[in-house]
Enzyme design. Structure first.
Site, PDB file in Angstrom:
ATOM      1  N   LEU A  96       7.583  -1.911  -5.183  1.00 36.66           N
ATOM      2  CA  LEU A  96       6.748  -1.150  -4.159  1.00 36.66           C
ATOM      3  C   LEU A  96       6.728  -1.844  -2.921  1.00 36.66           C
ATOM      4  CD1 LEU A  96       5.157   1.448  -3.753  1.00 36.66           C
ATOM      5  CD2 LEU A  96       3.271   0.385  -4.310  1.00 36.66           C
TER       6      LEU A  96
ATOM      7  N   GLU B 211       5.184   3.032  14.460  1.00 38.28           N
ATOM      8  CA  GLU B 211       6.052   3.883  13.466  1.00 38.28           C
ATOM      9  C   GLU B 211       7.135   4.879  14.373  1.00 38.28           C
ATOM     10  OE1 GLU B 211       3.814   5.666  10.223  1.00 38.28           O
ATOM     11  OE2 GLU B 211       2.050   4.168  10.682  1.00 38.28           O
TER      12      GLU B 211
ATOM     13  N   HIS C  31       6.297   1.628   6.649  1.00 38.54           N
ATOM     14  CA  HIS C  31       5.043   1.312   6.024  1.00 38.54           C
ATOM     15  C   HIS C  31       4.328   0.852   7.219  1.00 38.54           C
ATOM     16  CE1 HIS C  31       2.030  -0.334   3.124  1.00 38.54           C
ATOM     17  NE2 HIS C  31       2.170  -1.281   3.968  1.00 38.54           N
TER      18      HIS C  31
ATOM     19  N   MET D 280       4.451  10.442   0.094  1.00 38.08           N
ATOM     20  CA  MET D 280       3.356   9.771  -0.834  1.00 38.08           C
ATOM     21  C   MET D 280       3.736   9.820  -2.541  1.00 38.08           C
ATOM     22  SD  MET D 280       1.103   8.811   1.158  1.00 38.08           S
ATOM     23  CE  MET D 280       0.054   9.110   2.788  1.00 38.08           C
TER      24      MET D 280
HETATM   25  C1  GRF Z   1       2.199   7.294   8.372  1.00 42.28           C
HETATM   26  O1  GRF Z   1       1.200   6.283   8.815  1.00 42.28           O
HETATM   27  C2  GRF Z   1       3.218   6.570   7.367  1.00 42.28           C
HETATM   28  O2  GRF Z   1       3.579   5.296   7.525  1.00 42.28           O
HETATM   29  C3  GRF Z   1       2.413   6.452   6.153  1.00 42.28           C
HETATM   30  O3  GRF Z   1       2.006   7.947   6.067  1.00 42.28           O
HETATM   31  C4  GRF Z   1       1.817   8.268   7.551  1.00 42.28           C
HETATM   32  C5  GRF Z   1       2.504   9.636   7.737  1.00 42.28           C
HETATM   33  O4  GRF Z   1       2.159  10.241   8.729  1.00 42.28           O
HETATM   34  N1  GRF Z   1       3.058   6.093   4.801  1.00 42.28           N
HETATM   35  P1  GRF Z   1       3.216  11.542   9.072  1.00 42.28           P
HETATM   36  O5  GRF Z   1       3.230  12.437   7.983  1.00 42.28           O
HETATM   37  O6  GRF Z   1       4.498  11.035   9.634  1.00 42.28           O
HETATM   38  O7  GRF Z   1       2.619  12.300  10.380  1.00 42.28           O
END
Ligand code: GRF
Length: 210
Positions: A150, A181, A110, A91
């Site tokens: 970004l 993801e 993302h 973050m």
């Molecule tokens: C995920 O949704 C990622 O894409 C976003 O933050 C979240 C992270 O989740 N940017 P984690 O820490 O991998 O569980």
């Protein structure tokens, strides 16, 4: 052997997906050499420890200025000598000095289909809130290389996920993680480890058939 540093901030489910994919042989010739968190309480650090991976916290709170934090983050990454840096729910805005030093060797996940629902303000649960507010019927996730802008660098992999009637941001976030993801992030690392990814002069990523 591809040396990977993973940057995290929270729960670390994407980190876990990478650890599991290395463990099961889905990702070959790859080692996570360091997990870096900006948050000392991130559960991702516990996941790293359980997997026998070195976890380090580099927090902006521990530095007087942003510049000093940026330098510390760069030093922490350089020390790990990574071939690839994976931002897995990180973050923090990646400082220019890090992008410059590791150009073309940083990827990010993302939780939307770039160029939709990305850029300033589109992080975490907000992304899924905006998808639902707009009434989009399909969303997904994107793995892309990181440049100065970004959510902008070359797109490496994308996977679509259906939005369903009655979804809440939380339900949609979970579905995007499970169906996209956790699949495309390990896959991206695997493709890079196999040397199958190139970026051309127009900043388009290409994947060679195996
Ligand atoms: C995920 O949704 C990622 O894409 C976003 O933050 C979240 C992270 O989740 N940017 P984690 O820490 O991998 O569980």
């Amino acid at each position: 052997m591809l040396r990977v540093a993973v940057c995290v901030s929270g729960g670390g489910t994407n980190l876990q997906a990478i650890i599991d994919a290395i463990g099961s042989g889905v990702i070959r010739d790859t080692k996570i050499v360091r997990v870096i968190s900006n948050n000392k309480n991130a559960y991702a650090l516990t996941r790293a420890e359980s997997a026998g991976i070195e976890g380090v916290c580099v927090s902006p709170r521990d530095y007087e200025t942003r510049e000093l934090f940026n330098e510390a983050l760069l030093a922490c990454l350089e020390e790990a000598k990574p071939d690839l840096i994976v931002l897995a729910g990180f973050m923090v805005a990646v400082p220019a000095c890090v992008i410059d030093r590791f150009r073309g060797r940083i990827i990010n996940i993302h939780p939307a289909l770039i160029p939709s629902f990305c850029g300033k303000g589109y992080y975490g649960l907000h992304v899924h809130e905006k998808v639902l507010e707009r009434g989009a019927k399909v969303t997904g996730a994107t793995v892309h290389f990181v440049d100065e802008d970004l959510d902008h660098g070359p797109i490496l992999l994308q996977k679509a996920v259906d939005v369903k009637e009655g979804d809440t941001p939380q339900i949609l976030q979970r579905r995007v993680m499970e169906e996209a993801e956790w699949i495309i992030l390990p896959k991206a690392i695997s493709l890079i480890a196999e040397g199958r990814v190139t970026i051309d002069d127009n900043a388009i990523a290409h994947i060679r058939e195996s």
